[in-house]
Motif scaffolding. Structure first.
Motif, PDB file in Angstrom:
ATOM      1  N   ARG A 194       0.817  -1.230   0.000  1.00  0.00           N
ATOM      2  CA  ARG A 194       0.000   0.000   0.000  1.00  0.00           C
ATOM      3  C   ARG A 194       0.839   1.263   0.000  1.00  0.00           C
ATOM      4  N   PRO A 195       1.923   1.386   0.772  1.00  0.00           N
ATOM      5  CA  PRO A 195       2.691   2.644   0.736  1.00  0.00           C
ATOM      6  C   PRO A 195       3.477   2.847  -0.556  1.00  0.00           C
ATOM      7  N   LEU A 196       3.545   1.839  -1.421  1.00  0.00           N
ATOM      8  CA  LEU A 196       4.342   1.932  -2.642  1.00  0.00           C
ATOM      9  C   LEU A 196       3.511   2.237  -3.873  1.00  0.00           C
ATOM     10  N   LEU A 197       2.196   2.057  -3.789  1.00  0.00           N
ATOM     11  CA  LEU A 197       1.342   2.171  -4.964  1.00  0.00           C
ATOM     12  C   LEU A 197       0.329   3.297  -4.801  1.00  0.00           C
ATOM     13  N   ASP A 198       0.019   3.969  -5.926  1.00  0.00           N
ATOM     14  CA  ASP A 198      -1.057   4.950  -5.884  1.00  0.00           C
ATOM     15  C   ASP A 198      -2.400   4.216  -5.874  1.00  0.00           C
ATOM     16  N   ASP A 199      -3.498   4.955  -5.769  1.00  0.00           N
ATOM     17  CA  ASP A 199      -4.808   4.323  -5.617  1.00  0.00           C
ATOM     18  C   ASP A 199      -5.157   3.420  -6.791  1.00  0.00           C
ATOM     19  N   GLU A 200      -4.854   3.876  -8.009  1.00  0.00           N
ATOM     20  CA  GLU A 200      -5.210   3.091  -9.202  1.00  0.00           C
ATOM     21  C   GLU A 200      -4.431   1.778  -9.255  1.00  0.00           C
ATOM     22  N   LYS A 201      -3.130   1.860  -9.037  1.00  0.00           N
ATOM     23  CA  LYS A 201      -2.305   0.639  -9.080  1.00  0.00           C
ATOM     24  C   LYS A 201      -2.638  -0.297  -7.923  1.00  0.00           C
ATOM     25  N   TYR A 202      -2.973   0.299  -6.777  1.00  0.00           N
ATOM     26  CA  TYR A 202      -3.317  -0.548  -5.642  1.00  0.00           C
ATOM     27  C   TYR A 202      -4.621  -1.288  -5.886  1.00  0.00           C
ATOM     28  N   GLU A 203      -5.620  -0.621  -6.440  1.00  0.00           N
ATOM     29  CA  GLU A 203      -6.894  -1.286  -6.738  1.00  0.00           C
ATOM     30  C   GLU A 203      -6.700  -2.405  -7.754  1.00  0.00           C
ATOM     31  N   ARG A 204      -5.825  -2.192  -8.716  1.00  0.00           N
ATOM     32  CA  ARG A 204      -5.527  -3.255  -9.688  1.00  0.00           C
ATOM     33  C   ARG A 204      -4.897  -4.448  -8.982  1.00  0.00           C
ATOM     34  N   MET A 205      -3.951  -4.184  -8.057  1.00  0.00           N
ATOM     35  CA  MET A 205      -3.304  -5.263  -7.335  1.00  0.00           C
ATOM     36  C   MET A 205      -4.297  -6.005  -6.440  1.00  0.00           C
ATOM     37  N   VAL A 206      -5.211  -5.278  -5.814  1.00  0.00           N
ATOM     38  CA  VAL A 206      -6.230  -5.922  -4.972  1.00  0.00           C
ATOM     39  C   VAL A 206      -7.092  -6.858  -5.807  1.00  0.00           C
ATOM     40  N   GLN A 207      -7.462  -6.424  -7.021  1.00  0.00           N
ATOM     41  CA  GLN A 207      -8.283  -7.275  -7.882  1.00  0.00           C
ATOM     42  C   GLN A 207      -7.518  -8.519  -8.337  1.00  0.00           C
ATOM     43  N   LEU A 208      -6.244  -8.330  -8.712  1.00  0.00           N
ATOM     44  CA  LEU A 208      -5.421  -9.495  -9.103  1.00  0.00           C
ATOM     45  C   LEU A 208      -5.293 -10.481  -7.942  1.00  0.00           C
ATOM     46  N   ALA A 209      -5.108  -9.949  -6.731  1.00  0.00           N
ATOM     47  CA  ALA A 209      -4.961 -10.814  -5.562  1.00  0.00           C
ATOM     48  C   ALA A 209      -6.247 -11.567  -5.268  1.00  0.00           C
ATOM     49  N   ALA A 210      -7.396 -10.895  -5.412  1.00  0.00           N
ATOM     50  CA  ALA A 210      -8.681 -11.555  -5.164  1.00  0.00           C
ATOM     51  C   ALA A 210      -8.923 -12.669  -6.175  1.00  0.00           C
ATOM     52  N   ASP A 211      -8.625 -12.373  -7.439  1.00  0.00           N
ATOM     53  CA  ASP A 211      -8.789 -13.405  -8.474  1.00  0.00           C
ATOM     54  C   ASP A 211      -7.873 -14.600  -8.207  1.00  0.00           C
ATOM     55  N   PHE A 212      -6.667 -14.327  -7.776  1.00  0.00           N
ATOM     56  CA  PHE A 212      -5.715 -15.407  -7.494  1.00  0.00           C
ATOM     57  C   PHE A 212      -6.164 -16.233  -6.293  1.00  0.00           C
ATOM     58  N   GLN A 213      -6.585 -15.545  -5.239  1.00  0.00           N
ATOM     59  CA  GLN A 213      -6.971 -16.250  -4.012  1.00  0.00           C
ATOM     60  C   GLN A 213      -8.185 -17.132  -4.231  1.00  0.00           C
ATOM     61  N   ASN A 214      -9.088 -16.706  -5.073  1.00  0.00           N
ATOM     62  CA  ASN A 214     -10.317 -17.468  -5.316  1.00  0.00           C
ATOM     63  C   ASN A 214     -10.213 -18.419  -6.498  1.00  0.00           C
ATOM     64  N   GLY A 215      -9.099 -18.364  -7.224  1.00  0.00           N
ATOM     65  CA  GLY A 215      -8.962 -19.204  -8.413  1.00  0.00           C
ATOM     66  C   GLY A 215      -7.702 -20.037  -8.394  1.00  0.00           C
ATOM     67  N   GLN A 216      -6.670 -19.596  -9.132  1.00  0.00           N
ATOM     68  CA  GLN A 216      -5.431 -20.370  -9.275  1.00  0.00           C
ATOM     69  C   GLN A 216      -4.760 -20.667  -7.946  1.00  0.00           C
ATOM     70  N   GLY A 217      -4.830 -19.714  -7.044  1.00  0.00           N
ATOM     71  CA  GLY A 217      -4.131 -19.869  -5.778  1.00  0.00           C
ATOM     72  C   GLY A 217      -4.546 -21.113  -5.013  1.00  0.00           C
TER      73      GLY A 217
END
Length: 784
Positions: A194-217
């Protein structure tokens, strides 16, 4: 060279008079003593294995307990087995019982007692293993332990008693590294980003993480659970293989690290004498490791650290391959290989009977090398460059030019050596207050392995190399894949304290003692280097030189305050220093970066390291307050303590198997095995570590007293930068009043400057100390 001698030790001649056998009596004696030494070590290992199996009991106590219970049972005075021996005796075949009634009863009674004692030992060790899973003692403040932790201390003391553990006493009962769940790891990772990313990049990372946690992960995690169930440590083998051994880039600077000599004292200015004492101390430590006479490192004198890395410290070499390297460990080598003025020498360190040469005898050996007047042959002074350059090129050259003849014999002699020793013709006096750059030059000499214009001296593949200047100044360079800095630092610290505090020197700077046996003469190794081989050597040397020329290394000795002041601020010294580095990087680069801090994972079986992420939301808030002229010192102190608590909690999580990065790394390896592309893991792995940090621990041996003998303290060591546009920072807390920082970066990067960052660290430490001074009516802390 013993291998070369053995090849011609026996000669068979067939003539009309029959078969005649000629043999070298000296070599035959050496082979006999070598066999005896091998079997002696096997017996020692066998006996130590039995001792470790019954720990925390001792073998005599177990035998005494069996004898006591057997005597009581046989005497009918008291039956501790409650009739179990008689019931067992009833199962003996009647013919045997009838023929040998008394003997069979004694045998069954002793067997029953031995089984009962074995059950007691097993249950005690099982209980001790469960106690070792408790981590409350690490997380709570000293002097403010909870009743659970106090009870744990009592039970640990009761179970272990007064037993003295050996190096591997805890090895079989160490806890297994736990496998975190995805719902634990993913939120921690997102919070660290969170301290390294702006709001847009952070929201993208949150979505990628959610997709990973509920799918491939989920799929990757199931495979990882299988590995966790059937392996001793689900991380270490993959970490060693894919992070180190499969790397095809040069080891020099990128992988190898260094450790310094004592700060103000080196005992002797005689090169041969210093080499002799340190060699004797190191080989004495090797013998102690082989015989398990080393106490395992303990936290709070109760919590053991894993010891599996220690055997690979000596007699180990990394062998290059086209796709991956491998480690080869040899059994108690009796020689070292010495590099001097472009020449390589086989130097025996033991007598033919297997006795370790004393320091005076070793000094004679090294004097013989230094007095040798032979010249280096063409290209010989650059042979070691092959180990410093591209790994594929070295693997091909090794297979093509070093697989037969004298080249093979010489290469095997180097690889089989206990360790590698450089007797350099250069000299330096690094501690010069009028010229701080001398300290930088000395550390660069250690990290680069004295790689100069016409010579490359460091054999990067050896587990470690001992380097000694003409004036006796020393240091070590160690290859990182076999083990971690904690283990290498422990052994080096023991060698220094043995050299300066035990062995010592006479008034003329020579080693103490007398020559009891004139040792075997050192022999020079021979290389036959063809034109094609020289081309490969020169190509590797150019690679090594370019790495050295691009290295910027600066050392900061900060003695304005140290650990003592930090403790008065009621914060962890490690957290304090990490916040100072965050402040320094923010002022240097103008932004924040993903920061790596190494911590040990040796609380678990075969553990190596885990990553702490010091750049947090709280550390960013503290740094911003430091840069805000309108912030008060009281507010800065409050944010400092909050950030410190968060950092300490993250550090403890990483130590206790609840880190983020090793879990994500293993998930990434699983994805590669399955040939499945994961956008989330790809982003995780591709994010560079622009600030890579580590701490060199002090006084692992318990033999250092930085207050009474500060001259014996070695101010740590360092390593190269991980990212091309980043910094490598290794720091060392020396006592309560001095800090050392080893800063590296690449000269080719326009974004970094080691000298500038060193001064940023210095001024940031001053700024942080200023917030604890009495605050004026309006605080405006200087920022430069």
């Amino acid at each position: 060279m013993a291998e070369a001698h053995a090849a011609v030790a026996f000669q068979f001649n067939v003539s009309r008079h029959g078969l005649t056998v000629d043999y070298d009596k000296e070599i035959l004696r050496e082979l006999i003593h070598s066999t005896k030494r091998s079997w002696r070590y096997r017996l020692i290992r066998f006996l130590n294995r039995i001792r470790n199996m019954v720990f925390p009991f001792t073998v005599p106590s177990v035998l005494a307990l069996i004898a006591l219970t057997s005597s009581l049972t046989l005497s009918d005075y008291f039956d501790p087995l409650s009739g179990y021996a008689r019931r067992l005796h009833a199962l003996v075949p009647w013919r045997i019982s009838a023929l040998y009634p008394k003997q069979s009863y004694i045998v069954t009674t002793v067997s029953a007692c031995a089984a009962a004692v074995g059950v007691v030992v097993f249950l005690t060790r099982f209980f001790l293993e469960k106690l070792l899973h408790y981590r409350g003692a690490l997380r709570e403040r000293r002097g403010k332990y909870s009743w659970r932790t106090k009870l744990w201390f009592i039970w640990m003391k009761v179970v272990q008693g007064n037993s003295t553990p050996r190096l591997y006493s805890y090895q079989d009962i160490m806890p297994v590294l736990p496998l975190p769940s995805l719902r634990d790891t993913i939120p921690k990772y997102l919070r660290s980003m969170r301290p390294l990313l702006d709001d847009e990049k952070y929201e993208r990372m949150v979505q990628l993480a959610a997709d990973f946690q509920n799918g491939q992960g989920r799929r990757f995690q199931r495979y990882l659970i299988m590995k966790w169930l059937f392996s001793t440590n689900y991380v270490s083998d993959w970490w060693e293989e894919y992070v180190y051994l499969r790397g095809r880039g040069p080891l020099l600077i990128n992988s190898n690290c260094y450790a310094m000599d004592a700060l103000h004292e080196r005992g002797s200015k005689r090169q041969a004498a210093r080499a002799a004492n340190l060699t004797h101390a190191l080989l004495k430590m090797r013998r102690m490791i082989n015989q398990e006479d080393v106490m395992p490192l303990m936290l709070d004198k109760m919590i053991p650290l894993d010891s599996f890395q220690y055997p690979r410290t000596f007699d180990t070499c990394r062998i290059p391959g086209r796709e991956t390297d491998k480690h080869v460990h040899y059994d108690s080598s009796t020689h070292v290989v010495v590099f001097n003025r472009g020449r390589y020498f086989w130097v025996p360190t033991h007598t033919i009977s297997g006795r370790l040469l004393n320091p005076k005898e070793l000094e004679m050996q090294f004097d013989r090398v230094l007095q040798d007047s032979s010249k280096a042959r063409e290209g010989e002074e650059l042979v070691a460059a092959l180990t410093a350059g591209d790994r594929v090129l070295w693997a091909e050259a090794r297979e093509r030019y070093f697989s037969r003849g004298p080249n093979r014999v010489s290469l095997e002699t180097i690889e089989r050596a206990a360790f590698y020793l450089v007797l350099d013709e250069e000299e330096d006096y690094y501690f010069d207050a009028s010229d701080p750059s001398r300290l930088d030059d000395y550390c660069k000499w250690l990290l680069q392995g004295a790689c100069k214009e016409n010579s490359c001296k460091l054999w990067c593949d050896k587990s470690f190399s001992l380097l000694i200047m003409k004036n006796g100044l020393a240091g070590v360079n160690f290859e990182h894949s076999w083990g971690d800095g904690l283990v290498a630092g422990h052994i080096w610290e023991w060698a220094l304290t043995e050299d300066l505090g035990v062995l010592q020197y006479d008034a003329d700077g020579h080693t103490r003692g007398s020559i009891e046996t004139v040792p075997q003469q050192p022999q020079r190794l021979k290389f036959e280097l063809s034109e094609e081989c020289l081309l490969s050597i020169n190509k590797s040397f150019k690679t090594a030189r370019s790495l050295c020329d691009d290295l910027d290394l600066r050392v900061l000795m900060f003695n304005d305050y140290g650990k003592g002041f930090m403790k008065t601020c009621k914060v962890s010294p490690d957290a304090y220093i990490q916040l100072a580095l965050q402040l320094a990087y923010r002022r240097d680069a103008g932004n924040y970066c993903q920061t790596y801090e190494a911590t040990t994972a040796r609380l678990f079986r075969e553990g190596r390291t885990e990553t702490v992420r010091p750049c947090t939301i709280e550390s960013k808030a503290f740094v911003e307050a430091m840069l805000n002229e309108n912030a008060t010192n009281a507010e800065r102190q409050r944010l400092l303590r909050i950030a410190s608590e968060v950092h300490t909690a993250g550090y403890m999580d990483s130590m206790c198997g609840k880190g983020v990065d090793r879990h994500l790394f293993c998930l990434y390896v699983v994805s590669k095995y399955l040939a499945v592309e994961s956008p989330f893991l790809k982003d995780v792995i591709s994010e560079p570590w622009r600030l890579s940090t580590s701490q060199t621990p002090q006084n692992q041996t318990g033999r250092l007293d930085p207050t009474r003998h500060p001259e014996q303290v070695a101010p740590g060591g360092g390593f190269g930068p991980v990212a091309d546009d980043g910094y490598g920072v290794c720091y060392f807390i020396s006592g309560d009043a001095v800090l050392f920082f080893h800063v590296t970066c690449k000269i080719s990067s326009e974004k970094t400057d080691a000298n500038r960052f060193r001064e940023m660290i210095r001024s940031s430490l001053h700024l942080m100390a200023d917030i604890f001074k009495e605050e004026p009516a309006r605080d405006k802390a200087p920022l430069v």
